[in-house]
Design a protein around this motif. Structure first.
Motif, short mmCIF file in Angstrom:
data_model
loop_
_atom_site.label_atom_id
_atom_site.label_comp_id
_atom_site.label_asym_id
_atom_site.label_seq_id
_atom_site.Cartn_x
_atom_site.Cartn_y
_atom_site.Cartn_z
N ILE A 66 32.26 9.46 29.51
CA ILE A 66 32.88 10.14 30.32
C ILE A 66 32.85 8.37 30.63
CG2 ILE A 66 31.08 10.63 31.41
CD1 ILE A 66 33.00 13.10 32.36
N TYR A 67 31.98 7.67 30.60
CA TYR A 67 31.94 6.13 31.67
C TYR A 67 32.66 5.57 31.70
CZ TYR A 67 30.62 1.86 34.06
OH TYR A 67 30.60 0.77 34.33
N TRP A 68 32.76 5.28 30.03
CA TRP A 68 34.30 4.35 29.61
C TRP A 68 35.41 5.02 29.24
CZ3 TRP A 68 31.32 0.46 28.88
CH2 TRP A 68 29.24 -0.19 28.72
N GLN A 69 35.36 6.07 29.60
CA GLN A 69 36.92 7.12 29.13
C GLN A 69 37.54 7.16 30.96
OE1 GLN A 69 38.18 8.09 26.99
NE2 GLN A 69 37.15 8.73 25.19
N GLU A 70 36.19 6.66 31.70
CA GLU A 70 37.47 6.95 33.07
C GLU A 70 37.14 5.57 34.26
OE1 GLU A 70 35.88 10.58 35.66
OE2 GLU A 70 36.81 11.42 33.92
N SER A 71 36.57 4.16 33.63
CA SER A 71 36.25 3.23 34.14
C SER A 71 37.11 2.26 33.85
CB SER A 71 34.79 2.93 34.52
OG SER A 71 34.00 4.27 34.43
N GLU A 95 42.65 4.41 31.16
CA GLU A 95 43.49 4.29 32.84
C GLU A 95 44.12 3.23 33.28
OE1 GLU A 95 42.60 6.65 34.70
OE2 GLU A 95 41.08 8.55 33.38
N LEU A 96 44.49 2.66 32.35
CA LEU A 96 45.50 1.51 32.85
C LEU A 96 46.62 1.84 32.24
CD1 LEU A 96 43.25 -2.22 32.04
CD2 LEU A 96 44.04 -1.13 34.74
N PHE A 105 46.28 4.19 40.52
CA PHE A 105 45.49 3.97 40.38
C PHE A 105 44.50 6.05 40.11
CE2 PHE A 105 45.10 -0.34 40.74
CZ PHE A 105 45.21 -0.59 39.19
N ARG A 106 44.03 6.37 39.59
CA ARG A 106 43.46 7.87 39.47
C ARG A 106 42.55 7.74 40.42
NH1 ARG A 106 43.98 11.86 35.42
NH2 ARG A 106 44.06 10.10 33.85
N ILE A 112 39.29 -0.69 43.33
CA ILE A 112 38.52 -1.45 43.54
C ILE A 112 38.15 -2.73 42.23
CG2 ILE A 112 36.16 -1.83 43.71
CD1 ILE A 112 36.07 0.61 46.30
N ALA A 113 37.93 -2.16 40.93
CA ALA A 113 37.78 -2.78 39.83
C ALA A 113 38.68 -3.33 39.74
CB ALA A 113 37.04 -1.72 38.57
N SER A 114 39.93 -2.61 39.10
CA SER A 114 40.69 -3.57 39.09
C SER A 114 41.28 -4.74 39.55
CB SER A 114 41.91 -2.83 39.19
OG SER A 114 41.78 -1.51 38.16
#
Length: 204
Positions: A66-71, A95-96, A105-106, A112-114
């Motif tokens: 889930i971390y890799w799916q939603e980040s 997510e992009l 963004f969701r 923030i990361a983007s």
């Protein structure tokens, strides 16, 4: 090897790739690193101790990663690129692509990361393959619009010296966004920044 055991093997490979990326990461904080490694270890122990069907394994794998799916981030791109190169068939929720489709963004963490890793992300081959130059420009526009929208919320609350009840959570997100992206000094004086924090505290 039957389909179920093949998928179990691919899950193990994906976890090994995750742990390698996590260990080397300069972007993931220590607590998150520990949580990722521990949670996947527990999952692997569980599937080794119980007999799950292939459909159950595929369902569980969505939560496992889930971390890799939603980040959104440099390590996220590395993870999915490695899986693709190794022929590991775990479906990605990108997510992009969601941001590009919806114009937003969701979650604030993705915003923030983007923004913080925009230049690095857009220079990565995986991004350039998935998104055309026009799409990359659109994503940059979404990032810029997100910043402006959050700035407007902070400015309005600063002018009113209060946070409307319906915007309390959004205000908190904006403060976190500006703090994490180092934007307060770009738009506000030190006294205005302090006042924003006081307004936030008094709104609790």
């Amino acid at each position: 090897m039957d389909a179920k055991n093949l998928f179990k093997s691919q899950i193990q490979q994906a976890v090994d790739i995750q742990n390698e990326i996590v260990a080397a990461s300069i972007y993931i904080d220590p607590l998150t690193k520990k949580a990722l490694i521990q949670s996947t270890a527990i999952f692997l122990d569980s599937i080794a101790a119980h007999e799950f069907s292939l459909s159950q394994l595929k369902s569980f794998s969505k939560d496992l990663f889930i971390y890799w799916q939603e980040s959104i981030g440099v390590d996220v791109e590395k993870f999915w690129t490695r899986l693709q190169n190794e022929g590991i068939c775990i479906e990605r929720k990108d997510e992009l692509i969601f941001a590009l489709t919806k114009g937003r963004f969701r979650r604030v963490e993705q915003s923030i990361a983007s923004r913080n890793y925009w230049d690095l992300l857009m220079s990565m081959e995986s991004i350039q393959i998935r998104f055309s130059a026009s799409d990359r420009d659109k994503i940059k526009g979404i990032i810029d619009n997100d910043e402006r929208a959050r700035l407007q919320i902070l400015q309005k609350c600063l002018a009113k010296k209060s946070v409307p009840g319906y915007q309390y959570l959004k205000f908190g997100e904006c403060v976190a966004y500006f703090e994490s992206c180092g934007l307060f000094d770009k738009y506000f004086s030190s006294s205005e920044k302090e006042e924003l924090y006081i307004i936030w505290k008094n709104s609790n």
